[in-house]
Scaffold this active site. Structure first.
Site, mmCIF file in Angstrom:
data_model
loop_
_atom_site.group_PDB
_atom_site.id
_atom_site.type_symbol
_atom_site.label_atom_id
_atom_site.label_comp_id
_atom_site.label_asym_id
_atom_site.label_seq_id
_atom_site.Cartn_x
_atom_site.Cartn_y
_atom_site.Cartn_z
ATOM 1 N N SER A 130 38.479 25.298 40.510
ATOM 2 C CA SER A 130 39.257 26.130 39.847
ATOM 3 C C SER A 130 40.685 26.038 40.205
ATOM 4 C CB SER A 130 38.935 27.601 40.403
ATOM 5 O OG SER A 130 39.920 28.597 40.073
ATOM 6 N N TYR A 142 37.217 33.400 47.293
ATOM 7 C CA TYR A 142 37.097 32.620 46.263
ATOM 8 C C TYR A 142 38.039 31.215 46.182
ATOM 9 C CZ TYR A 142 36.973 31.144 41.230
ATOM 10 O OH TYR A 142 36.893 30.326 40.082
#
Length: 250
Positions: A130, A142
């Site tokens: 990401s 995350y």
């Protein structure tokens, strides 16, 4: 002739969003796609859906046996499955951190270990990180997991290079999926504001990059991180100051 004709490619997290787009485009380009998710995806002709919890070693073992029996080989693996968690650093607990790391990092590790005995020279592994894995995004679990996934990719690209297996990481920005739809509208707009191309991305755009990395067109590309974020990670925050200067007429 498709760009990935005859290649058996496993795509995790394929029930929707980026994973579904990747599976469909790979199939359109000639791949024999095995699409996995918690519940077996139903994506149409040419795509075999299989139920898989990427954190479960027994599930991976069963998938490996299926691949060996039904296909005998694997040409590609797309570790697309992932979860998000927006809890900040002072508030996250150990169980939350471990859950995110289990899906976003341990899952890809188990996937790589599963397909290696079935992957020959020319194989390709794509790990989906990401833009958060390139920046200091506030979502601590995350972000940490996506940085760690880049590390796993670098080690794998080094360790597997002598077998002719390529390993790369892609780092999507704000892509219009079910995951990003769970964020508030202001967050979406904020991403557009810091993206030089001034828009969000589409799952099909990520899928096109995955097909390229699965194809022989990328035969000499390994061990790199490829942002697909409209330029968001490229300016290191400088766009904010550039925009302010424009408003001031400078």
């Amino acid at each position: 002739m498709g760009r990935v004709d005859g290649k058996v490619v496993v795509v995790t997290g394929a029930a929707g969003g980026q994973g579904a787009a990747e599976a469909r485009l790979l199939a359109e380009e000639g791949a024999l796609v095995v699409a996995t998710d918690i519940e077996a995806p139903q994506l149409g002709d040419g795509i075999a859906g299989r139920a898989l919890d990427v954190t479960n070693e027994d599930h991976w073992r069963e998938l490996g046996e299926y691949l060996r029996t039904d296909h005998g080989r694997v040409g590609g693996l797309v570790n697309n499955a992932g979860v998000t968690l927006r809890t900040r650093l002072p508030d996250i607990d150990r169980a939350e951190m471990e859950r995110v790391m289990s899906v976003n990092l341990i899952g890809p590790l188990l996937g790589i270990q599963t397909v290696l005995p079935l992957m020959d020279s020319g194989g390709s592994i794509v790990n989906v990180s990401s833009v958060a894995g390139l920046l200091g995004h506030y979502a601590v679990a995350y972000t940490t997991s996506k940085w760690a996934l880049r590390g796993l990719s670098r080690v794998a690209s080094m360790e597997l290079g002598d077998r002719g297996i390529r390993v790369n990481t892609i780092c999507p920005g704000y892509i219009e999926t079910q995951m990003t739809a769970s964020a508030p509208e202001w967050f979406r707009q904020a991403n557009i504001d810091v993206t030089p191309l001034a828009r969000t991305g589409q799952p099909e755009e990520v899928a096109a990059l995955v097909v390229f990395l699965m194809s022989d067109e990328s035969a000499f590309i390994s061990g790199i991180d490829i942002p697909i974020d409209g330029g968001q990670s490229g300016h290191g925050g400088a766009k904010y100051f550039s925009d302010l200067l424009r408003k001031e007429g400078s």
